[in-house]
Design a protein around this motif. Structure first.
Motif, PDB file in Angstrom:
ATOM      1  N   GLU A 212       0.837  -1.205   0.000  1.00  0.00           N
ATOM      2  CA  GLU A 212       0.000   0.000   0.000  1.00  0.00           C
ATOM      3  C   GLU A 212       0.878   1.263   0.000  1.00  0.00           C
ATOM      4  OE1 GLU A 212      -2.366  -3.147   0.263  1.00  0.00           O
ATOM      5  OE2 GLU A 212      -0.740  -2.770   1.673  1.00  0.00           O
ATOM      6  N   ASN A 213       0.551   2.180  -0.885  1.00  0.00           N
ATOM      7  CA  ASN A 213       1.323   3.439  -1.029  1.00  0.00           C
ATOM      8  C   ASN A 213       0.430   4.671  -1.001  1.00  0.00           C
ATOM      9  OD1 ASN A 213       0.010   3.172  -3.426  1.00  0.00           O
ATOM     10  ND2 ASN A 213       1.863   3.123  -4.700  1.00  0.00           N
ATOM     11  N   GLY A 214      -0.733   4.564  -0.337  1.00  0.00           N
ATOM     12  CA  GLY A 214      -1.612   5.707  -0.196  1.00  0.00           C
ATOM     13  C   GLY A 214      -2.670   5.821  -1.265  1.00  0.00           C
ATOM     14  N   ASP A 215      -2.652   4.909  -2.243  1.00  0.00           N
ATOM     15  CA  ASP A 215      -3.656   4.979  -3.304  1.00  0.00           C
ATOM     16  C   ASP A 215      -5.021   4.480  -2.844  1.00  0.00           C
ATOM     17  OD1 ASP A 215      -1.805   6.002  -5.027  1.00  0.00           O
ATOM     18  OD2 ASP A 215      -1.276   4.062  -5.906  1.00  0.00           O
ATOM     19  N   LYS A 216      -5.028   3.562  -1.895  1.00  0.00           N
ATOM     20  CA  LYS A 216      -6.284   3.005  -1.430  1.00  0.00           C
ATOM     21  C   LYS A 216      -6.886   3.901  -0.350  1.00  0.00           C
ATOM     22  CE  LYS A 216      -4.899  -1.770  -2.393  1.00  0.00           C
ATOM     23  NZ  LYS A 216      -4.639  -3.104  -1.832  1.00  0.00           N
TER      24      LYS A 216
ATOM     25  N   PRO B  50       4.262   1.202   6.497  1.00  0.00           N
ATOM     26  CA  PRO B  50       5.106   2.171   7.212  1.00  0.00           C
ATOM     27  C   PRO B  50       6.273   2.677   6.382  1.00  0.00           C
ATOM     28  CG  PRO B  50       4.483   0.395   8.674  1.00  0.00           C
ATOM     29  CD  PRO B  50       3.997   0.006   7.310  1.00  0.00           C
ATOM     30  N   ASP B  51       6.914   1.786   5.607  1.00  0.00           N
ATOM     31  CA  ASP B  51       8.063   2.226   4.806  1.00  0.00           C
ATOM     32  C   ASP B  51       7.643   3.216   3.724  1.00  0.00           C
ATOM     33  OD1 ASP B  51       9.746   0.656   6.296  1.00  0.00           O
ATOM     34  OD2 ASP B  51       9.738  -1.036   4.901  1.00  0.00           O
ATOM     35  N   ASN B  52       6.566   2.880   3.036  1.00  0.00           N
ATOM     36  CA  ASN B  52       6.090   3.806   1.994  1.00  0.00           C
ATOM     37  C   ASN B  52       5.665   5.147   2.578  1.00  0.00           C
ATOM     38  OD1 ASN B  52       6.571   1.980  -0.042  1.00  0.00           O
ATOM     39  ND2 ASN B  52       4.472   1.167  -0.056  1.00  0.00           N
ATOM     40  N   LEU B  53       5.057   5.104   3.763  1.00  0.00           N
ATOM     41  CA  LEU B  53       4.647   6.368   4.402  1.00  0.00           C
ATOM     42  C   LEU B  53       5.850   7.209   4.762  1.00  0.00           C
ATOM     43  CD1 LEU B  53       2.428   8.173   5.561  1.00  0.00           C
ATOM     44  CD2 LEU B  53       2.644   6.903   7.713  1.00  0.00           C
ATOM     45  N   ARG B  54       6.912   6.554   5.318  1.00  0.00           N
ATOM     46  CA  ARG B  54       8.105   7.306   5.678  1.00  0.00           C
ATOM     47  C   ARG B  54       8.766   7.920   4.448  1.00  0.00           C
ATOM     48  NH1 ARG B  54       8.722   3.143   9.545  1.00  0.00           N
ATOM     49  NH2 ARG B  54       9.925   1.890   8.066  1.00  0.00           N
ATOM     50  N   SER B  55       8.843   7.157   3.372  1.00  0.00           N
ATOM     51  CA  SER B  55       9.453   7.681   2.151  1.00  0.00           C
ATOM     52  C   SER B  55       8.658   8.873   1.620  1.00  0.00           C
ATOM     53  CB  SER B  55       9.523   6.576   1.084  1.00  0.00           C
ATOM     54  OG  SER B  55      10.344   5.520   1.518  1.00  0.00           O
ATOM     55  N   SER B  56       7.328   8.716   1.581  1.00  0.00           N
ATOM     56  CA  SER B  56       6.490   9.819   1.099  1.00  0.00           C
ATOM     57  C   SER B  56       6.610  11.034   1.999  1.00  0.00           C
ATOM     58  CB  SER B  56       5.032   9.355   1.022  1.00  0.00           C
ATOM     59  OG  SER B  56       4.183  10.423   0.662  1.00  0.00           O
TER      60      SER B  56
ATOM     61  N   MET C  13      -9.599   7.923   4.377  1.00  0.00           N
ATOM     62  CA  MET C  13      -8.236   7.894   4.888  1.00  0.00           C
ATOM     63  C   MET C  13      -7.375   7.046   3.959  1.00  0.00           C
ATOM     64  SD  MET C  13      -9.058   7.477   8.959  1.00  0.00           S
ATOM     65  CE  MET C  13      -7.401   7.892   9.446  1.00  0.00           C
ATOM     66  N   ARG C  14      -6.093   7.423   3.881  1.00  0.00           N
ATOM     67  CA  ARG C  14      -5.176   6.703   3.010  1.00  0.00           C
ATOM     68  C   ARG C  14      -4.521   5.547   3.763  1.00  0.00           C
ATOM     69  NH1 ARG C  14      -3.958  12.092   0.469  1.00  0.00           N
ATOM     70  NH2 ARG C  14      -2.621  12.562   2.258  1.00  0.00           N
ATOM     71  N   ILE C  15      -4.268   4.466   3.015  1.00  0.00           N
ATOM     72  CA  ILE C  15      -3.668   3.273   3.596  1.00  0.00           C
ATOM     73  C   ILE C  15      -2.233   3.164   3.090  1.00  0.00           C
ATOM     74  CG2 ILE C  15      -3.854   0.773   3.865  1.00  0.00           C
ATOM     75  CD1 ILE C  15      -6.817   1.046   3.166  1.00  0.00           C
ATOM     76  N   TRP C  16      -1.291   3.021   4.041  1.00  0.00           N
ATOM     77  CA  TRP C  16       0.132   2.953   3.703  1.00  0.00           C
ATOM     78  C   TRP C  16       0.783   1.771   4.427  1.00  0.00           C
ATOM     79  CZ3 TRP C  16       2.439   6.834   0.645  1.00  0.00           C
ATOM     80  CH2 TRP C  16       1.694   8.004   0.467  1.00  0.00           C
TER      81      TRP C  16
ATOM     82  N   LEU D 276       0.599  -8.171   8.700  1.00  0.00           N
ATOM     83  CA  LEU D 276       0.806  -6.885   8.059  1.00  0.00           C
ATOM     84  C   LEU D 276       0.751  -5.758   9.084  1.00  0.00           C
ATOM     85  CD1 LEU D 276      -1.287  -6.965   4.752  1.00  0.00           C
ATOM     86  CD2 LEU D 276       1.194  -7.113   4.999  1.00  0.00           C
ATOM     87  N   SER D 277       1.660  -4.826   8.931  1.00  0.00           N
ATOM     88  CA  SER D 277       1.619  -3.576   9.700  1.00  0.00           C
ATOM     89  C   SER D 277       1.270  -2.460   8.714  1.00  0.00           C
ATOM     90  CB  SER D 277       2.971  -3.276  10.359  1.00  0.00           C
ATOM     91  OG  SER D 277       3.277  -4.261  11.321  1.00  0.00           O
ATOM     92  N   LEU D 278       0.205  -1.743   8.994  1.00  0.00           N
ATOM     93  CA  LEU D 278      -0.261  -0.675   8.111  1.00  0.00           C
ATOM     94  C   LEU D 278      -0.424   0.621   8.891  1.00  0.00           C
ATOM     95  CD1 LEU D 278      -3.005  -2.623   6.124  1.00  0.00           C
ATOM     96  CD2 LEU D 278      -0.689  -2.097   5.350  1.00  0.00           C
ATOM     97  N   ASP D 279      -0.320   1.732   8.178  1.00  0.00           N
ATOM     98  CA  ASP D 279      -0.581   3.066   8.745  1.00  0.00           C
ATOM     99  C   ASP D 279      -1.767   3.668   8.013  1.00  0.00           C
ATOM    100  OD1 ASP D 279       1.489   2.957  10.553  1.00  0.00           O
ATOM    101  OD2 ASP D 279       2.942   3.914   9.214  1.00  0.00           O
ATOM    102  N   ILE D 280      -2.791   4.036   8.782  1.00  0.00           N
ATOM    103  CA  ILE D 280      -3.976   4.676   8.227  1.00  0.00           C
ATOM    104  C   ILE D 280      -3.827   6.181   8.457  1.00  0.00           C
ATOM    105  CG2 ILE D 280      -6.471   4.699   8.142  1.00  0.00           C
ATOM    106  CD1 ILE D 280      -5.196   1.980   7.546  1.00  0.00           C
ATOM    107  N   GLU D 281      -3.757   6.965   7.365  1.00  0.00           N
ATOM    108  CA  GLU D 281      -3.449   8.401   7.437  1.00  0.00           C
ATOM    109  C   GLU D 281      -4.704   9.230   7.190  1.00  0.00           C
ATOM    110  OE1 GLU D 281      -0.918  11.782   4.935  1.00  0.00           O
ATOM    111  OE2 GLU D 281      -1.488   9.870   4.033  1.00  0.00           O
ATOM    112  N   TYR D 282      -4.991  10.130   8.126  1.00  0.00           N
ATOM    113  CA  TYR D 282      -6.049  11.111   7.890  1.00  0.00           C
ATOM    114  C   TYR D 282      -5.513  12.120   6.871  1.00  0.00           C
ATOM    115  CZ  TYR D 282      -9.715  14.544   8.643  1.00  0.00           C
ATOM    116  OH  TYR D 282     -10.759  15.406   8.450  1.00  0.00           O
ATOM    117  N   VAL D 283      -6.332  12.473   5.854  1.00  0.00           N
ATOM    118  CA  VAL D 283      -5.810  13.154   4.673  1.00  0.00           C
ATOM    119  C   VAL D 283      -5.667  14.657   4.826  1.00  0.00           C
ATOM    120  CG1 VAL D 283      -6.703  11.372   3.139  1.00  0.00           C
ATOM    121  CG2 VAL D 283      -8.129  13.366   3.689  1.00  0.00           C
ATOM    122  N   ASP D 284      -6.216  15.241   5.883  1.00  0.00           N
ATOM    123  CA  ASP D 284      -6.211  16.699   5.981  1.00  0.00           C
ATOM    124  C   ASP D 284      -5.608  17.118   7.316  1.00  0.00           C
ATOM    125  OD1 ASP D 284      -7.185  18.910   4.179  1.00  0.00           O
ATOM    126  OD2 ASP D 284      -8.022  19.569   6.075  1.00  0.00           O
ATOM    127  N   HIS D 285      -5.609  18.439   7.572  1.00  0.00           N
ATOM    128  CA  HIS D 285      -4.919  18.983   8.726  1.00  0.00           C
ATOM    129  C   HIS D 285      -5.863  19.710   9.684  1.00  0.00           C
ATOM    130  CE1 HIS D 285      -4.807  21.804   5.276  1.00  0.00           C
ATOM    131  NE2 HIS D 285      -5.383  22.593   6.173  1.00  0.00           N
TER     132      HIS D 285
END
Length: 613
Positions: free
Chosen positions: A41-45, A188-194, A183-186, A104-113
């Motif tokens: 997952e790289n935030g596309d989902k 952890p590695d892809n989230l850190r890189s992004s 929310m975006r699904i990442w 699997l370890s995933l990070d769920i990111e809220y898209v706004d601030h």
């Protein structure tokens, strides 16, 4: 109970219903397909938009919300991804399914601030257990409480091999706010890189803002222009507002006791700085007074935003900041008007402001739920803001160049004016000098000339005679002085009038001037007495005197009644070595007296007896 996923297969409903009842799984749980994840997952989902529910009073417990979900109260979010400006809280339900044979370890990111608080709950699918609390993230909490160091809310989750897990998320914005349930699904590695690329890009923007501020400050100090100072402060405010809005201020500076109103405060300050700069740069007060009132209205709205933020009136702050964004199109209009008035840099300013305006308007529509939230419109405002500042700097350069050209034109015109003035002044000075020289010559002539006859007066005669005597002495020449007196001149005045007497004097002078040399000194001594200094010995002086006496006797003046004739008596004094003009005058006067005593119309020499002619 939601049955949207089953409606397409109506014949299977009875069988599936019996199976679901047997397994004791809520029907709603099967209503939404779980999101398949596989560790790439790289935030596309995205998740969380198909099943949402609004709690206007933010008063429902988790158990009540689950019961409402199972009762079919949840539904798709209307709009393009945002709830719009709403009070209370929003709930979102979704499920993740691990399609791999590894955990699997995933990070769920809220898209706004803009979110104040996020609470996450989870349970494994296929069980009848209650949701358990996963974590709560709050902007009010210290930044160190976040499990993932990120400027936005990140919820880490763990999925066992092949596991399907259900999540219930609560989004809170206190009084009112905008919520983006998706929310975006990442991984952890892809989230850190992004996040690294994202942070580096924002740092580049902030560095650019800072350099522009420093350059403008130096320009302001060098030129004293208010435009540079206003632009410098405006550039610094850009760093403050975007660092605060995007969450970097909370992440790196105010890690404890951060408040949402800091975003509104920084936004209000930036809007005010931008409007103040625009008003100075475009000179709206001077050239567009009507539009200047609109700019002042925008500044008043920004001031209300600042007041609402300082007093923690969130509704007022949200309304005023949205209104400020919607009013931004006014500034490009002002720029176009100024361009039509002849300000070339105004069109560049209008372009710069339009770039920012489009981004901010898109953000406003995104917040209101009319435009879909995505990476481009999320970062468009800060990047458009950076582009705006670069373009405005170019506009300032154009303005400085124009002002320099105008200054050069003015200096050239002033220089030409000075040259013309100098030439005119020189002409006036030369003309005045010529006038003064002519006046001087005239004055000298008048001082040296008898006004009636035009010959030397007594002072000029004496001065020229002294010089002539000195020259004659150096050259060892003999000089003689002839003194004339018009005979019976008083009777001419008495009989024929003073005008005829003046005419007799003029005729006498003209007659003598016509018979003497240019080197001879002739002048009027006073009244009817005249003197003539010649370079001759006694004998030649007497011959000259006799010749002149004859010419005088031939003068004829028409009085209108008869012809006037008159004669002259002449006394001669011959100069001895070392004699002065005064001595000669004395001797000539005695000789003249002798000539008049002998009957007038005579020539008498100072050393000889008067003889009759």
């Amino acid at each position: 109970m939601r049955r949207k996923a089953l409606s397409a297969k109506a014949p299977l409903i009875p069988l599936l219903g019996m199976l679901l009842l047997f397994l004791a799984v809520p029907i709603s749980a099967a209503a939404a397909d779980p999101i398949a994840v596989d560790g790439r997952e790289n935030g596309d989902k995205l998740t969380g938009q198909q099943e949402t529910w609004h709690d206007p009073g933010n008063s429902q417990s988790l158990a009540n919300v689950v019961e409402l979900y199972e009762g079919g109260s949840f539904g798709p979010l209307p709009g393009a991804g945002s709830t719009g400006l709403k009070k209370g809280a929003f709930w979102s339900r979704f499920a993740l399914h691990n399609t791999t044979a590894a955990p699997l370890s995933l990070d769920i990111e809220y898209v706004d601030h803009q979110l104040i608080e996020l609470a996450a709950f989870q349970r494994s699918r296929g069980t009848a257990g209650d949701y358990e609390h996963l974590l709560t993230l709050s902007m009010r909490e210290p930044f160190d409480h976040r499990p993932v160091s990120h400027n936005r809310f990140i919820v880490p989750v763990e999925l066992a091999p092949g596991e399907t897990r259900e999540f219930m998320f609560k989004f809170s914005s206190d009084e009112a706010g905008y919520v983006f349930p998706s929310m975006r699904i990442w991984t952890p590695d892809n989230l850190r890189s992004s996040h690294t690329v994202e942070t580096a890009s924002i740092a580049f923007l902030f560095g650019g803002f800072f350099l522009m501020s420093i350059f403008s400050l130096v320009g302001g100090i060098a030129t004293g222009s208010r435009t540079y100072y206003a632009y410098s402060i405006y550039a610094l405010s850009k760093i403050t507002v975007w660092a605060t809005i995007l969450g970097y201020t909370h992440q790196y500076l105010i890690r404890d006791n951060f408040e949402w109103r800091y975003m509104s405060i920084s936004g209000a300050v930036t809007i005010l700085c931008g409007l103040v700069f625009a008003r100075i740069f475009l000179q709206t007060r001077r050239f567009t007074p009507k539009l200047d009132r609109v700019v002042l209205l925008m500044m008043a709205n920004a001031s209300l935003l600042l007041i609402g933020a300082l007093l923690s009136i969130k509704v007022l702050a949200l309304i005023t900041i949205t209104l400020a964004l919607l009013l931004y199109p006014v500034m490009p209009v002002v720029g176009l008007v100024r361009w039509r008035q002849g300000s070339r840099e105004a069109i560049v300013f209008a372009l710069a402001w339009s770039l920012l305006m489009i981004g901010l308007v898109v953000q406003a529509f995104r917040d209101l739920g009319y435009v879909e939230h995505n990476f481009i419109n999320y970062y468009w405002p800060p990047f458009a803001s950076f582009t705006e500042m670069l373009t405005i700097m170019a506009a300032i350069g154009i303005k400085v160049r124009r002002l320099r050209q105008e200054k050069q034109v003015a200096e050239n015109q002033y220089r030409k004016h000075l040259e013309r003035s100098k030439a005119e002044l020189q002409a006036l000075v030369w003309a005045r000098t010529r006038e003064l020289e002519a006046a001087k010559r005239q004055a000298e002539m008048e001082a040296r000339t008898d006004p009636l006859t035009g010959i030397r007066n007594r002072r000029s005669f004496l001065a020229d005679s002294r010089l002539h005597l000195k020259l004659a002495q150096r050259q060892r020449q003999t000089v003689s002085l002839l003194m004339f007196d018009i005979d019976h001149f008083k009777s001419i005045n008495d009989t024929h009038g003073h005008c005829m007497g003046d005419e007799a004097l003029r005729s006498f002078s003209e007659t003598i001037l016509g018979q003497i040399r240019e080197t001879d000194i002739f002048g009027r001594l006073g009244g009817e007495e005249f003197g003539l200094l010649i370079t001759e010995d006694r004998q030649n002086a007497r011959l000259t005197a006799e010749r002149l006496r004859d010419y005088i006797a031939k003068i004829r003046l028409n009085t209108g009644e008869d012809i006037l004739q008159f004669t002259s008596s002449i006394g001669i004094a011959c100069g001895a070595p070392g004699c002065t003009i005064e001595t000669l005058l004395t001797h000539a006067d005695r000789a003249l007296y002798e000539a008049k005593s002998c009957g007038r119309n005579k020539v008498a020499d100072y050393r000889e007896e008067v003889t009759e002619q």
